[in-house]
Scaffold this active site. Structure first.
Site, mmCIF file in Angstrom:
data_model
loop_
_atom_site.group_PDB
_atom_site.id
_atom_site.type_symbol
_atom_site.label_atom_id
_atom_site.label_comp_id
_atom_site.label_asym_id
_atom_site.label_seq_id
_atom_site.Cartn_x
_atom_site.Cartn_y
_atom_site.Cartn_z
ATOM 1 N N MET A 1 -15.718 73.857 -33.035
ATOM 2 C CA MET A 1 -15.448 75.358 -32.504
ATOM 3 C C MET A 1 -13.953 75.427 -32.362
ATOM 4 O O MET A 1 -13.127 74.378 -31.864
ATOM 5 C CB MET A 1 -16.238 75.663 -31.337
ATOM 6 C CG MET A 1 -16.027 74.914 -30.184
ATOM 7 S SD MET A 1 -16.641 75.698 -28.765
ATOM 8 C CE MET A 1 -15.605 77.061 -28.549
ATOM 9 N N CYS A 2 -13.393 76.696 -32.407
ATOM 10 C CA CYS A 2 -12.159 76.832 -31.889
ATOM 11 C C CYS A 2 -12.272 78.467 -31.403
ATOM 12 O O CYS A 2 -13.200 78.926 -30.978
ATOM 13 C CB CYS A 2 -11.082 76.960 -33.068
ATOM 14 S SG CYS A 2 -11.490 78.053 -34.459
ATOM 15 N N ARG A 3 -11.287 79.215 -31.371
ATOM 16 C CA ARG A 3 -11.158 80.533 -31.098
ATOM 17 C C ARG A 3 -11.952 81.456 -32.141
ATOM 18 O O ARG A 3 -12.668 82.258 -31.392
ATOM 19 C CB ARG A 3 -9.625 81.118 -30.756
ATOM 20 C CG ARG A 3 -9.261 82.428 -30.497
ATOM 21 C CD ARG A 3 -7.966 82.833 -30.050
ATOM 22 N NE ARG A 3 -7.917 84.074 -29.404
ATOM 23 C CZ ARG A 3 -7.558 85.302 -30.309
ATOM 24 N NH1 ARG A 3 -7.505 84.984 -31.619
ATOM 25 N NH2 ARG A 3 -7.598 86.379 -29.900
#
Length: 104
Positions: free
Chosen positions: A61-63
Site C-alpha cells: 500500500m501507499c497513498r
C-alpha cells in the site's frame, strides 16, 4: 497485477487472516497515518527485500496505489508471486472505511 480493495483489506484485518501488509510511503507519511503495516519506503524496497514474506499473501500500500504498484513491479522481477496492490491506497481507506484517519 492483482489488486485488493480497501473493503477486502478491512475484511482480512477483521478476520485476523495471516498476511503481511507493506507500506511503501515515506517515514513522515507513515507517522501521520498508517494501518499498522511494515514500513519499507519505495526507494529502499529492493534493499530491504528480505523483510517481505514469500510464503503468505502480501498487500502493498501507499497513498493512492501508484507507488505500491511500482513496488510490486520491481518485486515481481525478483520472483515474488504473492503480492496484491491496495487499490486507492490510504486515500481510499479514509474515503471508504475510516474517515477519521489523517490524509494529506
Amino acid at each position: 497485477m492483482k489488486e485488493i480493495s480497501v473493503q477486502e483489506l478491512k475484511e482480512k484485518l477483521d478476520k485476523g487472516e495471516d498476511f503481511q501488509l507493506i507500506d511503501v510511503r515515506e517515514d513522515f507519511e507513515y507517522e501521520m497515518s498508517n494501518l499498522g503495516g511494515t514500513l519499507i519506503p519505495l526507494g529502499g524496497i529492493l534493499i530491504e527485500v528480505e523483510k517481505i514474506d514469500k510464503t503468505k499473501p502480501v498487500v502493498v500500500m501507499c497513498r493512492s496505489g501508484k507507488r505500491s504498484a511500482a513496488a510490486i513491479m520491481q518485486l515481481e522481477q525478483h520472483g515474488f508471486t504473492n503480492l496484491a496492490n491496495l487499490k486507492g491506497g490510504i486515500l481510499a481507506w479514509a474515503a471508504e472505511v475510516d474517515p477519521t484517519i489523517n490524509v494529506y
